[in-house]
Scaffold this active site. Structure first.
Site, PDB file in Angstrom:
ATOM      1  N   ASP A  73      -2.015  -1.338   1.994  1.00 49.64           N
ATOM      2  CA  ASP A  73      -1.759  -1.758   3.380  1.00 49.64           C
ATOM      3  C   ASP A  73      -2.278  -3.187   3.536  1.00 49.64           C
ATOM      4  O   ASP A  73      -3.476  -3.439   3.488  1.00 49.64           O
ATOM      5  CB  ASP A  73      -2.491  -0.790   4.320  1.00 49.64           C
ATOM      6  CG  ASP A  73      -2.345  -1.168   5.789  1.00 49.64           C
ATOM      7  OD1 ASP A  73      -1.939  -2.297   6.086  1.00 49.64           O
ATOM      8  OD2 ASP A  73      -2.661  -0.322   6.639  1.00 49.64           O
ATOM      9  N   VAL A  74      -1.347  -4.136   3.752  1.00 52.88           N
ATOM     10  CA  VAL A  74      -1.719  -5.551   3.878  1.00 52.88           C
ATOM     11  C   VAL A  74      -1.356  -6.028   5.275  1.00 52.88           C
ATOM     12  O   VAL A  74      -0.179  -6.088   5.635  1.00 52.88           O
ATOM     13  CB  VAL A  74      -1.006  -6.425   2.830  1.00 52.88           C
ATOM     14  CG1 VAL A  74      -1.593  -7.837   2.834  1.00 52.88           C
ATOM     15  CG2 VAL A  74      -1.114  -5.819   1.443  1.00 52.88           C
ATOM     16  N   GLU A  75      -2.382  -6.391   6.051  1.00 54.14           N
ATOM     17  CA  GLU A  75      -2.156  -6.811   7.430  1.00 54.14           C
ATOM     18  C   GLU A  75      -2.905  -8.072   7.824  1.00 54.14           C
ATOM     19  O   GLU A  75      -2.568  -8.706   8.819  1.00 54.14           O
ATOM     20  CB  GLU A  75      -2.582  -5.688   8.402  1.00 54.14           C
ATOM     21  CG  GLU A  75      -1.885  -4.370   8.188  1.00 54.14           C
ATOM     22  CD  GLU A  75      -2.361  -3.305   9.161  1.00 54.14           C
ATOM     23  OE1 GLU A  75      -2.735  -3.667  10.297  1.00 54.14           O
ATOM     24  OE2 GLU A  75      -2.366  -2.118   8.790  1.00 54.14           O
ATOM     25  N   THR A  76      -3.927  -8.461   7.078  1.00 54.79           N
ATOM     26  CA  THR A  76      -4.802  -9.559   7.475  1.00 54.79           C
ATOM     27  C   THR A  76      -4.116 -10.901   7.294  1.00 54.79           C
ATOM     28  O   THR A  76      -3.756 -11.284   6.183  1.00 54.79           O
ATOM     29  CB  THR A  76      -6.103  -9.542   6.654  1.00 54.79           C
ATOM     30  OG1 THR A  76      -6.727  -8.268   6.794  1.00 54.79           O
ATOM     31  CG2 THR A  76      -7.043 -10.631   7.137  1.00 54.79           C
TER      32      THR A  76
END
Length: 270
Positions: free
Chosen positions: A158-161
């Site tokens: 999960d990549v959100e930053t």
């Protein structure tokens, strides 16, 4: 008479010469334009969320539906979840948060992971990527903490930053670190991991063709149809869903295929 007084009277005389119905018409136009832009800016983008919260929404077409959870969903009644439905379809799969960074382990992961398998729901585990530590250490942490088995979904990153405001982090570094995590985890589990990102994040940060080989789980809320034109496997289409057995709101997902195709994605015995 002063010039200031003459200007004031002249200004008043101009409005007096304009018919009142034209002034009212102009006022109506101004108000209508204001309402339009107010709706487009503050109401329209969130209307689908409001509809979801109050149960007045239509989910995307399809029958293979699932959810994703973490400790934020608190104590889950898994037997009720097993018997629940999402617009007439059962909860077929669930992604469960496992780790974050290099030392954060979701306190409810083990119980949720066990209960999902026990209730016959296809399960998967995801890692929340952090820019505060190396991708290698994060991958090693995930592999150490999560024991995937035959019949589970591939691991998820999960990549959100966003990195534009992080002085020592660039888009190029983010792409390199994400690929490092994916490579280590793929070697460990013997399957290409799933990449999770929002529609805009994927376009802005992870649009490199190097990511096209990984199954894509896209987050795109408050839209009637998916705008992403690339290949995708899962679509997280709302964060305001309701499923029997889960307190409060929960993310709802749909699989881009039928049940046989979902089964083909699952881990095989090595």
């Amino acid at each position: 008479m002063t010039k200031k007084t003459r200007r004031r009277r002249k200004g008043k005389s101009i409005f007096r010469r304009v018919p009142s119905h034209l002034l009212w018409g102009l006022l109506v136009i101004v108000v209508a334009v204001y309402i339009f832009f107010f709706y487009k800016t503050f109401i329209g983008p969130y209307s689908f969320r409001w509809k979801a919260i109050y149960g007045d929404t239509n989910y995307p077409e399809g029958t293979v539906r699932g959810i994703d959870i973490s400790h934020y969903q608190q104590d889950i009644d898994w037997e009720r979840v097993r018997n629940a439905s999402i617009q007439g379809s059962p909860v077929r799969f669930v992604f469960i948060k496992a780790t974050e960074g290099t030392d954060k382990f979701d306190p409810n992961f083990n119980l949720n992971f066990y209960q999902a398998r026990r209730q016959g729901i296809i399960r998967g585990a995801y890692h929340f990527f952090s820019t505060k530590s190396s991708a290698k250490r994060q991958a090693d942490f995930f592999c150490r903490m999560v024991q995937l088995e035959e019949g589970d979904l591939p691991p998820v990153l999960d990549v959100e930053t966003e990195v534009d405001r992080i002085s020592d982090y660039s888009r190029e570094k983010l792409r390199k670190e994400v690929l490092t995590w994916m490579d280590i985890v793929e070697k460990h589990y013997g399957v290409a991991p799933i990449l999770y990102a929002s529609y805009s994040f994927r376009q802005h940060y992870l649009g490199d063709p190097a990511f096209d080989r990984y199954p894509f789980w896209i987050a795109h809320y408050y839209v009637e149809r998916l705008q992403y034109t690339g290949t995708w496997s899962f679509w997280q289409h709302t964060d305001a869903g309701h499923v029997d057995g889960i307190p409060g709101e929960v993310d709802i997902n749909i699989f881009n295929g039928d049940e046989d195709e979902l089964e083909q994605m699952l881990l095989q015995d090595r």
